[in-house]
Design an enzyme around this catalytic site. Sequence first.
Site, PDB file in Angstrom:
ATOM      1  N   LYS A 120       0.814  -1.224   0.000  1.00  0.00           N
ATOM      2  CA  LYS A 120       0.000   0.000   0.000  1.00  0.00           C
ATOM      3  C   LYS A 120       0.842   1.267   0.000  1.00  0.00           C
ATOM      4  O   LYS A 120       0.582   2.200  -0.758  1.00  0.00           O
ATOM      5  CB  LYS A 120      -0.935   0.033   1.215  1.00  0.00           C
ATOM      6  N   ASN A 143      -3.131   6.268   6.041  1.00  0.00           N
ATOM      7  CA  ASN A 143      -2.181   5.431   6.776  1.00  0.00           C
ATOM      8  C   ASN A 143      -0.737   5.796   6.471  1.00  0.00           C
ATOM      9  O   ASN A 143       0.169   5.066   6.841  1.00  0.00           O
ATOM     10  CB  ASN A 143      -2.434   3.955   6.415  1.00  0.00           C
ATOM     11  N   HIS A 193      -4.071  -9.603  10.299  1.00  0.00           N
ATOM     12  CA  HIS A 193      -4.951  -8.945  11.280  1.00  0.00           C
ATOM     13  C   HIS A 193      -6.167  -9.802  11.644  1.00  0.00           C
ATOM     14  O   HIS A 193      -7.243  -9.264  11.929  1.00  0.00           O
ATOM     15  CB  HIS A 193      -5.434  -7.591  10.744  1.00  0.00           C
TER      16      HIS A 193
END
Length: 437
Positions: A120, A143, A193
């Site tokens: 990302k 982020n 996650h």
Amino acid sequence: MIVSDAFKGKTYAVLGLARSGLATVDTLVTSGARVVAWDSREEARALVEGKAEIGDPMEIDLTGFDGIVVSPGVPLNKHPIAMRAKLAGVPIIGDIELFALARPTLPPHKVVGITGTNGKSTTTALIHHIIEQAGYPTVMGGNIGLPILSQPPLEPNLHGVGVYVLELSSYQIDLTHSLDCDVAVLLNITPDHLDRYNGFEGYIASKARLFAMQSPDHVAVITTEDEPSRGVAASIAGALEEVKAADINSVEQLTWPSLQGPHNAQNAAVAIAVAKALEIEETTIVNALASYASLPHRMQRVREHNGVLYVNDSKATNAASTAPAIAAWPAIDGKPRIHWILGGVAKSDNLDECVPHYGNIAHAYTIGEAGHMFADLLRPHMAVDDSEMLSAAVRRAARIAQPGDIVLLSPACASFDQFRDFEARGDAFAAAVNALE
């Protein structure tokens, strides 16, 4: 900062006063909202005294609140704030949702949102670089970089609208309900996650929500090289651009110094598709790919010393994100060239995604908590030095590596056994490399 009449006269609780929380308080207060803020740290609460009321949303009456703004780090599947908000009928949101709510009051602009398990940050930075080179006003947020609310609103110039480029984790997507990206990107989905979701399917569903929020005439750019991403692509009702690493000409890629390896071919393919969706000229795109400089800790070239290249890929915190790094430098004439430093806090008990590229590894150096386990896994396949400490691994690799080899820190692990975060680990690697004589 971003200030908007969308918040005037409304009431919000802000839980968590790190960077994005502080930026949220500033935006809301300056926009004319009533804000009740809380952080368990007294020194954090002191930073908003005089701006916001101080109150713990777990204790105060939430009746009439327009939202509870929480940090993406708050685990909604475990934290009691989720049930308390539900009982009070108050939505839990994040700063990205506040940005989305403010959009109608901002100057004309577009938003590019990028999500995925790996890649990302590089892709976000690359897209931002291409847009910048095309002359458009643009900022990165989400982020990556500064909180989006702390940045000034983009003012259109002669080239047209400004473009906000947002890196979005699944946690941030969970906290937004109305972010309609002009271009939304999905890079890949691999298990990660899972402590925050109801299995892998829950994690996939979180990523898919970015596209469910899009208007039908907006563009979805999806890399369809894994089954979950193909599933998300199949659900797109609007404009869809499917891309793959194989779309990139490997000879042309050699002219992009900071974008080597198959994972960067994927990142580049996505960035090109986004740039075309924004109607950026092809000449600008090609020149920007060549001039892009890699982000710190992401396949970052630290130094070439005695003919050996040292590369900091500390951001690779799982095997799936390390695999492309060790694929980036294939063996030459059957001679492997990579001296691989790995280890830390393991996210799994295997390195399965890396196995296809073991032939590129000349020598491995394991460190940290997972070091012994990884050394045992790797010994049947390659020479291994169980170094324990990062600095020792760098020194030993420097003694063994030959001109033309690569010493690569790509840990496939979290950093928290020996370092504050992956940045501190990468900085320690760079310091050790620069200390070599």
